[in-house]
Design a protein around this motif. Structure first.
Motif, mmCIF file in Angstrom:
data_model
loop_
_atom_site.group_PDB
_atom_site.id
_atom_site.type_symbol
_atom_site.label_atom_id
_atom_site.label_comp_id
_atom_site.label_asym_id
_atom_site.label_seq_id
_atom_site.Cartn_x
_atom_site.Cartn_y
_atom_site.Cartn_z
ATOM 1 N N ALA A 51 39.588 34.563 38.447
ATOM 2 C CA ALA A 51 40.752 34.961 37.654
ATOM 3 C C ALA A 51 40.658 36.428 37.248
ATOM 4 C CB ALA A 51 40.876 34.070 36.424
ATOM 5 N N ALA A 52 39.458 36.874 36.853
ATOM 6 C CA ALA A 52 39.294 38.264 36.442
ATOM 7 C C ALA A 52 39.557 39.221 37.592
ATOM 8 C CB ALA A 52 37.877 38.474 35.892
ATOM 9 N N VAL A 53 39.013 38.896 38.760
ATOM 10 C CA VAL A 53 39.228 39.751 39.931
ATOM 11 C C VAL A 53 40.701 39.730 40.338
ATOM 12 C CG1 VAL A 53 38.678 40.050 42.378
ATOM 13 C CG2 VAL A 53 36.857 39.509 40.750
ATOM 14 N N THR A 54 41.326 38.557 40.287
ATOM 15 C CA THR A 54 42.741 38.433 40.640
ATOM 16 C C THR A 54 43.611 39.252 39.710
ATOM 17 O OG1 THR A 54 42.373 36.196 41.512
ATOM 18 C CG2 THR A 54 44.647 36.808 40.965
ATOM 19 N N TRP A 55 43.269 39.258 38.426
ATOM 20 C CA TRP A 55 44.043 40.032 37.448
ATOM 21 C C TRP A 55 44.020 41.522 37.791
ATOM 22 C CZ3 TRP A 55 47.476 39.641 33.619
ATOM 23 C CH2 TRP A 55 47.645 40.754 32.778
ATOM 24 N N VAL A 56 42.837 42.032 38.098
ATOM 25 C CA VAL A 56 42.704 43.458 38.389
ATOM 26 C C VAL A 56 43.464 43.837 39.653
ATOM 27 C CG1 VAL A 56 41.085 45.301 38.976
ATOM 28 C CG2 VAL A 56 40.503 43.656 37.202
ATOM 29 N N TYR A 57 43.232 43.077 40.733
ATOM 30 C CA TYR A 57 43.900 43.418 41.992
ATOM 31 C C TYR A 57 45.397 43.111 41.934
ATOM 32 C CZ TYR A 57 39.505 44.470 44.282
ATOM 33 O OH TYR A 57 38.326 45.055 44.630
ATOM 34 N N GLY A 58 45.774 42.124 41.123
ATOM 35 C CA GLY A 58 47.197 41.851 40.936
ATOM 36 C C GLY A 58 47.904 43.033 40.291
ATOM 37 N N LEU A 74 41.467 53.373 38.461
ATOM 38 C CA LEU A 74 41.766 51.945 38.509
ATOM 39 C C LEU A 74 41.138 51.318 39.747
ATOM 40 C CD1 LEU A 74 43.197 49.533 37.295
ATOM 41 C CD2 LEU A 74 45.281 50.214 38.496
ATOM 42 N N MET A 75 41.164 52.043 40.852
ATOM 43 C CA MET A 75 40.536 51.527 42.069
ATOM 44 C C MET A 75 39.022 51.391 41.875
ATOM 45 S SD MET A 75 43.011 50.957 44.114
ATOM 46 C CE MET A 75 42.058 50.618 45.589
ATOM 47 N N LEU A 76 38.413 52.364 41.207
ATOM 48 C CA LEU A 76 36.983 52.285 40.926
ATOM 49 C C LEU A 76 36.684 51.124 39.982
ATOM 50 C CD1 LEU A 76 36.072 56.064 40.490
ATOM 51 C CD2 LEU A 76 35.466 54.564 42.398
ATOM 52 N N ALA A 77 37.566 50.911 38.998
ATOM 53 C CA ALA A 77 37.387 49.793 38.070
ATOM 54 C C ALA A 77 37.466 48.463 38.810
ATOM 55 C CB ALA A 77 38.439 49.852 36.970
ATOM 56 N N ALA A 78 38.392 48.375 39.761
ATOM 57 C CA ALA A 78 38.518 47.148 40.551
ATOM 58 C C ALA A 78 37.255 46.888 41.363
ATOM 59 C CB ALA A 78 39.731 47.247 41.474
ATOM 60 N N LEU A 79 36.716 47.958 41.938
ATOM 61 C CA LEU A 79 35.474 47.820 42.694
ATOM 62 C C LEU A 79 34.337 47.358 41.788
ATOM 63 C CD1 LEU A 79 33.859 48.184 45.296
ATOM 64 C CD2 LEU A 79 33.532 50.591 44.658
ATOM 65 N N VAL A 81 34.571 45.624 38.963
ATOM 66 C CA VAL A 81 34.789 44.224 38.587
ATOM 67 C C VAL A 81 34.371 43.299 39.724
ATOM 68 C CG1 VAL A 81 36.579 42.514 38.113
ATOM 69 C CG2 VAL A 81 36.570 44.675 36.878
ATOM 70 N N THR A 82 34.678 43.700 40.963
ATOM 71 C CA THR A 82 34.320 42.873 42.113
ATOM 72 C C THR A 82 32.805 42.723 42.233
ATOM 73 O OG1 THR A 82 36.301 43.644 43.271
ATOM 74 C CG2 THR A 82 34.583 42.602 44.595
ATOM 75 N N VAL A 83 32.090 43.842 42.111
ATOM 76 C CA VAL A 83 30.625 43.796 42.200
ATOM 77 C C VAL A 83 30.044 42.948 41.075
ATOM 78 C CG1 VAL A 83 28.522 45.184 42.068
ATOM 79 C CG2 VAL A 83 30.471 45.999 43.397
ATOM 80 N N ARG A 84 30.566 43.135 39.864
ATOM 81 C CA ARG A 84 30.073 42.342 38.721
ATOM 82 C C ARG A 84 30.323 40.856 38.947
ATOM 83 N NH1 ARG A 84 33.631 44.884 34.415
ATOM 84 N NH2 ARG A 84 33.001 43.048 33.239
ATOM 85 N N ALA A 85 31.498 40.521 39.462
ATOM 86 C CA ALA A 85 31.835 39.119 39.685
ATOM 87 C C ALA A 85 30.926 38.499 40.735
ATOM 88 C CB ALA A 85 33.300 38.993 40.096
ATOM 89 N N VAL A 86 30.639 39.241 41.803
ATOM 90 C CA VAL A 86 29.763 38.727 42.855
ATOM 91 C C VAL A 86 28.360 38.490 42.300
ATOM 92 C CG1 VAL A 86 28.620 39.307 45.026
ATOM 93 C CG2 VAL A 86 31.077 39.726 44.759
#
Length: 218
Positions: A51-58, A74-79, A81-86
């Motif tokens: 959900a967190a990753v979907t929110w950012v990329y959404g 924002l693109m760096l923030a998305a990256l 969040v993705t690394v943190r989620a993984v």
């Protein structure tokens, strides 16, 4: 006789600043916490991470569809969040997901503090990114001293944020961490922002109240 420009500057209305900042605060601070916690309560850790990753990329896709530019930050923030989620999914620990931004906040505190003895206050850079200001105004000694003091203030605010967040993260449940930490951080930020705006208005009154060089020579 050459006229020397007065280093005056007019701050936009507070309501205009709030209209600019409030949606970004809700989108970047409040909504991600609500999304993560709701998904965490209903779907567990993996569901919350998705959900967190979907929110950012959404948010990125929504900007793109509407024809708005997507900031590089924002693109760096998305990256990030993705690394943190993984990593959090791999370790099975939500603490891992929140530890990195807490350490990042500590680094921001150090950056604000280091900018003061260097004479390049980070608060000034952030302020001019939001509201362009003339160089003559920024070179004024009172303005320079104001941004140095405000940089120290924000360094202390980010340090308190990081220490409190780390304590809550290691000693409380994720639910308590999310809501108590978010509330405390919001209060700290709002207080520091109020001090910054009021102090800047006071600084403006002094600078704009001074006679220009051309006036003082007549």
């Amino acid at each position: 006789m050459n006229r020397v420009p007065h280093p005056g500057f007019e701050l936009p209305r507070l309501t205009a600043l709030l209209r600019h900042a409030l949606p970004r605060f809700v989108e970047g601070v409040i909504a991600p916490v609500a999304v993560f916690y709701a998904a965490f309560a209903l779907l567990g850790l993996n569901g919350a991470l998705v959900a967190a990753v979907t929110w950012v990329y959404g948010g990125i896709i929504w900007r793109y569809v509407r024809g708005h530019g997507v900031p590089a930050m924002l693109m760096l923030a998305a990256l990030g969040v993705t690394v943190r989620a993984v990593l959090a999914a791999y370790t099975g620990s939500p603490v891992v997901y929140f530890l990195q931004p807490t350490l990042g906040t500590l680094m921001v505190s150090v950056a604000f503090l280091a900018s003061v003895p260097l004479g390049r206050p980070l608060a000034q850079k952030m302020a001019t990114d939001m509201v362009p200001m003339p160089e003559a105004f920024l070179r004024h000694e009172r303005v320079r001293q104001f941004f140095l003091r405000i940089s120290l203030l924000w360094s202390m605010v980010f340090l308190a944020n990081a220490v409190f967040s780390l304590y809550m993260l290691l000693n409380e449940s994720i639910g308590t961490f999310l809501w108590v930490r978010t509330s405390v951080v919001a209060l700290l930020g709002a207080g520091a922002a109020a001090v910054s705006v009021l102090g800047f208005r006071r600084c403006l009154r002094h600078v704009n109240g001074e006679p220009s060089a051309a006036q003082s020579m007549t």
